[in-house]
Design a protein around this motif. Sequence first.
Motif, PDB file in Angstrom:
ATOM      1  N   GLU A  11     -25.989  41.607   0.221  1.00 15.30           N
ATOM      2  CA  GLU A  11     -27.370  41.852  -0.190  1.00 15.30           C
ATOM      3  C   GLU A  11     -28.313  41.130   0.756  1.00 15.30           C
ATOM      4  N   LEU A  12     -29.416  41.789   1.101  1.00 14.51           N
ATOM      5  CA  LEU A  12     -30.432  41.246   1.999  1.00 14.51           C
ATOM      6  C   LEU A  12     -31.776  41.212   1.271  1.00 14.51           C
ATOM      7  N   PRO A  13     -32.818  40.624   1.880  1.00 12.74           N
ATOM      8  CA  PRO A  13     -34.152  40.640   1.250  1.00 12.74           C
ATOM      9  C   PRO A  13     -34.704  42.062   1.095  1.00 12.74           C
ATOM     10  N   ALA A  14     -35.759  42.180   0.337  1.00 18.90           N
ATOM     11  CA  ALA A  14     -36.516  43.422   0.150  1.00 18.90           C
ATOM     12  C   ALA A  14     -35.676  44.535  -0.474  1.00 18.90           C
ATOM     13  N   GLY A  15     -34.660  44.159  -1.272  1.00 21.64           N
ATOM     14  CA  GLY A  15     -33.835  45.162  -1.942  1.00 21.64           C
ATOM     15  C   GLY A  15     -32.932  45.943  -1.017  1.00 21.64           C
ATOM     16  N   VAL A  16     -32.581  45.368   0.112  1.00 20.54           N
ATOM     17  CA  VAL A  16     -31.737  46.045   1.099  1.00 20.54           C
ATOM     18  C   VAL A  16     -30.292  45.585   0.925  1.00 20.54           C
ATOM     19  N   ARG A  17     -29.385  46.535   1.001  1.00 19.90           N
ATOM     20  CA  ARG A  17     -27.947  46.262   0.948  1.00 19.90           C
ATOM     21  C   ARG A  17     -27.342  46.619   2.298  1.00 19.90           C
ATOM     22  N   ILE A  18     -26.368  45.834   2.744  1.00 14.80           N
ATOM     23  CA  ILE A  18     -25.669  46.103   3.995  1.00 14.80           C
ATOM     24  C   ILE A  18     -24.190  46.325   3.680  1.00 14.80           C
ATOM     25  N   ARG A  19     -23.618  47.372   4.297  1.00 16.05           N
ATOM     26  CA  ARG A  19     -22.199  47.670   4.112  1.00 16.05           C
ATOM     27  C   ARG A  19     -21.698  48.439   5.337  1.00 16.05           C
ATOM     28  N   ILE A  20     -20.390  48.629   5.383  1.00 13.84           N
ATOM     29  CA  ILE A  20     -19.800  49.379   6.489  1.00 13.84           C
ATOM     30  C   ILE A  20     -20.267  50.836   6.420  1.00 13.84           C
ATOM     31  N   LEU A  21     -20.579  51.379   7.559  1.00 17.58           N
ATOM     32  CA  LEU A  21     -21.002  52.773   7.703  1.00 17.58           C
ATOM     33  C   LEU A  21     -19.897  53.715   7.220  1.00 17.58           C
ATOM     34  N   ARG A  22     -20.291  54.825   6.625  1.00 14.10           N
ATOM     35  CA  ARG A  22     -19.354  55.860   6.162  1.00 14.10           C
ATOM     36  C   ARG A  22     -19.786  57.204   6.737  1.00 14.10           C
ATOM     37  N   GLU A  23     -18.844  58.115   6.863  1.00  9.95           N
ATOM     38  CA  GLU A  23     -19.186  59.451   7.362  1.00  9.95           C
ATOM     39  C   GLU A  23     -20.208  60.127   6.449  1.00  9.95           C
TER      40      GLU A  23
END
Length: 193
Positions: A11-23
Motif C-alpha cells: 500500500e502507498l499514499p493517496a489510496g494507491v496499491r502496488i503489485r506485480i503486473l498481470r496480463e
Amino acid sequence: MTDNPDALAGELPAGVRIRILRESDAERLGAAYQRNQDHLAPWEPVRAPEFYTAEGQRSNIRGKLGMFAAGTGVPWIMLAGGRAVGAMTLSGIVRGPFLSAKLGYWVDRDYNGQGVATAAVAHVLDAARAALGLHRIQAATLPHNAASQTVLRRSGFQEIGLAPDYLHIAGAWQDHVLFQRILHPPVQGPGRG
C-alpha cells in the motif's frame, strides 16, 4: 527470485496499491499511458501509436512477465480505484557477485507531489533487498528532471556520474545523471575501515 508475487505487493499514499503486473492489466495500462502521453513524452522514448492500446500493452506486459519468469526483471503496477496510475520496474537483474538491477518508474500526472513515487521507490528497494537479495540498484534521470532526482535522493540514492548520450528519449540521444543505492551496509574486512 520469489515464488509468491503477492509478497511483492503493498500500500502507498493517496489510496494507491502496488503489485506485480498481470496480463489482465493491459487495458487499464493502455488507458493510463493514453491519459499521460503528453506528461510522459519529455521523459520517455518516442512510442508507436499501438503502444497506447490494450493490445500494445498486452505485448509489452508479456515481455515484462517473461523477464520476471526468467528472474531478470520485476514489473510492478500502481493502481488507484481500479485505474493504473504508474509503474515501477527493476530490469537487468544480474546475480553472482554483482547482485544489481536498474530501476525505472513513472507516476500519473494526477498523483505527482503526493509522495506516491517516493513510497513506491521505498517499497521496491525493500523488495529488492529482502525478497530478491539484491545489493545495488541503479537509476538514471535526464539532467533537467529535478522531480525524479528529488525522489531518488529522498530514497537514499547517491549521484555517481553523468552518462553522455545514454538513452534515446523524446527523439534524441540524451545525457543522463546516474544514481545508485547500496542496499546492504558495506562488509568490513582487511583494509576496509
